[in-house]
Design a protein around this motif. Structure first.
Motif, PDB file in Angstrom:
ATOM      1  N   SER A  71      -1.185  75.390  20.568  1.00 56.04           N
ATOM      2  CA  SER A  71      -2.643  75.266  20.746  1.00 56.04           C
ATOM      3  C   SER A  71      -3.073  74.346  21.886  1.00 56.04           C
ATOM      4  CB  SER A  71      -3.288  74.799  19.436  1.00 56.04           C
ATOM      5  OG  SER A  71      -2.881  73.483  19.113  1.00 56.04           O
ATOM      6  N   MET A  72      -2.156  73.992  22.792  1.00 55.71           N
ATOM      7  CA  MET A  72      -2.491  73.055  23.868  1.00 55.71           C
ATOM      8  C   MET A  72      -3.748  73.437  24.631  1.00 55.71           C
ATOM      9  SD  MET A  72      -0.543  72.384  27.478  1.00 55.71           S
ATOM     10  CE  MET A  72       0.843  71.420  26.906  1.00 55.71           C
ATOM     11  N   HIS A  73      -3.826  74.660  25.081  1.00 59.49           N
ATOM     12  CA  HIS A  73      -4.865  75.035  26.044  1.00 59.49           C
ATOM     13  C   HIS A  73      -6.234  75.125  25.390  1.00 59.49           C
ATOM     14  CE1 HIS A  73      -0.881  76.368  27.447  1.00 59.49           C
ATOM     15  NE2 HIS A  73      -1.289  75.759  28.542  1.00 59.49           N
ATOM     16  N   ALA A  74      -6.281  75.616  24.161  1.00 57.64           N
ATOM     17  CA  ALA A  74      -7.549  75.620  23.428  1.00 57.64           C
ATOM     18  C   ALA A  74      -8.003  74.188  23.149  1.00 57.64           C
ATOM     19  CB  ALA A  74      -7.399  76.399  22.127  1.00 57.64           C
ATOM     20  N   THR A  75      -7.053  73.320  22.768  1.00 57.53           N
ATOM     21  CA  THR A  75      -7.399  71.920  22.498  1.00 57.53           C
ATOM     22  C   THR A  75      -7.886  71.232  23.762  1.00 57.53           C
ATOM     23  OG1 THR A  75      -5.724  71.833  20.752  1.00 57.53           O
ATOM     24  CG2 THR A  75      -6.532  69.731  21.602  1.00 57.53           C
ATOM     25  N   GLY A  76      -7.232  71.514  24.893  1.00 54.76           N
ATOM     26  CA  GLY A  76      -7.645  70.908  26.163  1.00 54.76           C
ATOM     27  C   GLY A  76      -9.059  71.295  26.557  1.00 54.76           C
ATOM     28  N   ILE A  77      -9.421  72.558  26.393  1.00 54.97           N
ATOM     29  CA  ILE A  77     -10.780  72.978  26.739  1.00 54.97           C
ATOM     30  C   ILE A  77     -11.787  72.437  25.725  1.00 54.97           C
ATOM     31  CG2 ILE A  77     -12.284  74.963  27.156  1.00 54.97           C
ATOM     32  CD1 ILE A  77     -10.223  74.399  29.354  1.00 54.97           C
ATOM     33  N   ASP A  78     -11.369  72.239  24.473  1.00 52.68           N
ATOM     34  CA  ASP A  78     -12.244  71.551  23.512  1.00 52.68           C
ATOM     35  C   ASP A  78     -12.602  70.158  24.035  1.00 52.68           C
ATOM     36  OD1 ASP A  78     -12.133  73.672  21.741  1.00 52.68           O
ATOM     37  OD2 ASP A  78     -10.623  72.745  20.441  1.00 52.68           O
ATOM     38  N   ILE A  79     -11.594  69.433  24.545  1.00 51.15           N
ATOM     39  CA  ILE A  79     -11.823  68.079  25.061  1.00 51.15           C
ATOM     40  C   ILE A  79     -12.682  68.131  26.316  1.00 51.15           C
ATOM     41  CG2 ILE A  79     -10.679  66.031  26.017  1.00 51.15           C
ATOM     42  CD1 ILE A  79      -8.297  66.738  24.136  1.00 51.15           C
TER      43      ILE A  79
END
Length: 380
Positions: free
Chosen positions: A358-366
């Motif tokens: 889930s790195m990329h979804a989490t990064g765009i959340d941030i």
């Protein structure tokens, strides 16, 4: 939201570049307008982006970087966006993806005093300070707890700005139901017998990833084992010096340079061991790609993702300081078929219970949260 993505160079086989593209795609999937600043782009261009090539040419990398940063800043003044997302260290970023290791730490632990007097050091140190120094504003996306502690040690970076991301393995790296059939087909195609050993090395940047160590370990195998072992090398880099090393050690006929490829999952399923004896590696996404494919891993402990291999009991982690003899012995032990089967089972089980995706979804959340804070500052 309008997002500017800043990356010096894009090519399809680098770990940083692949993460950049997946962050970009995640932002696009959420309906955001995406602009990309880069000096060069190799391979197929991403769809529906405002791709702006930066005319930054210089004799040295640090002069080129400075020209890039100035040009981008001037362009952003003329045509603003809402948030600037950087993948290389530079001034003017709102959010930075820290795929690279701490430069200041390497400069002070691996280089002499005279190195730190040069213009190259001053440039890279200044650009790292622009992100990590206490009082800076950029939010930082991290992938390695080891590197996080190095940045805090050298810059006293506020932990409130530092965000640890989970890994971001693409699901196509996971072992499919027909993994054994893919393995057999691959080995037939490349003339690798089922009872032969196939070692896999993946990485652009052969020196940094430790290819010389891998070739040396291959040459150190007992002759009977060596004669049934193949080393496949995937990556985009200069290979002449490593071909010369393989010839000197008498194993050139056991080594295959395959360049960068788009079918890495097939290699992961066909191989017996991933060898990744890196000298320096902030993360090492290929370690987790091997893990979810069920491929045992031999890796040095300097790699940011090496703890996942240890936790999963999916291979062997070589302790620092690096010892070639220890690697040689460990590689020979890892070619034991019974041990390899257990490591494979451990890897698959671990990949089914841990968040490795889930790195990329989490990064765009941030990034979205950062945008909201920037909007609040403007309104105040």
């Amino acid at each position: 939201m309008r997002i500017a993505f800043c990356l010096y160079k894009y090519f399809p086989y680098g770990g940083l570049q692949r993460d950049f593209l997946r962050f970009l795609q995640e932002a696009q999937n959420r309906g955001y307008q995406c602009r990309v600043y880069c000096i060069s782009w190799q391979g197929e261009q991403a769809d529906n982006i405002d791709l702006r090539f930066v005319p930054a040419k210089a004799w040295s990398n640090h002069r080129r970087n400075e020209k890039y940063a100035r040009w981008v800043q001037q362009d952003l003044v003329a045509d603003p966006v809402d948030i600037v997302f950087g993948f290389n260290k530079m001034p003017g970023l709102d959010i930075y993806y820290a795929a690279d290791s701490c430069y200041e730490d390497k400069a002070k632990t691996s280089r002499g005093f005279l190195y730190r007097l040069g213009s190259r050091y001053k440039h890279f140190s200044r650009y790292e300070q622009a992100i990590f120094a206490q009082g800076q504003q950029a939010e930082i996306l991290l992938i390695s707890e080891i590197e996080k502690q190095k940045f805090i040690e050298h810059y006293h970076t506020e932990e409130s700005r530092m965000h640890m991301l989970p890994p971001g393995i693409s699901k196509d790296r996971c072992a499919p139901a027909n993994a054994q059939a893919i393995r057999q087909q691959f080995r037939q195609e490349f003339a690798v017998a089922e009872d032969d050993n196939m070692l896999l090395f993946v990485g652009s940047g052969f020196i940094k990833k430790g290819l010389d160590r891998a070739i040396t370990a291959l040459a150190a195998l007992p002759e009977a084992v060596q004669n049934k072992t193949h080393l496949f090398i995937l990556g985009q880099d200069k290979q002449a010096r490593f071909e010369q090393l393989a010839r000197q050690l008498g194993v050139m006929d056991r080594v295959r340079f395959m360049a960068g490829r788009d079918d890495v999952p097939r290699f992961l399923l066909a191989a017996d061991v991933l060898v990744h004896p890196a000298l320096d590696e902030a993360a090492g996404i290929v370690l987790l790609e091997a893990l979810v494919a069920g491929l045992p891993v031999l890796v040095t402990d300097v790699c940011g993702y090496a703890p996942f291999i240890a936790d999963a009991k999916a291979g062997c982690v070589l302790a620092s300081p690096f010892n070639q003899q220890a690697m040689n012995q460990q590689l020979q032990q890892m070619l034991d078929k019974a041990a390899a089967n257990q490591w494979r089972e451990n890897a698959i089980a671990y990949s089914q219970t841990e968040d490795l995706y889930s790195m990329h979804a989490t990064g765009i959340d941030i990034l979205e949260q950062t945008y909201q804070r920037l909007q609040t500052r403007v309104s105040e």
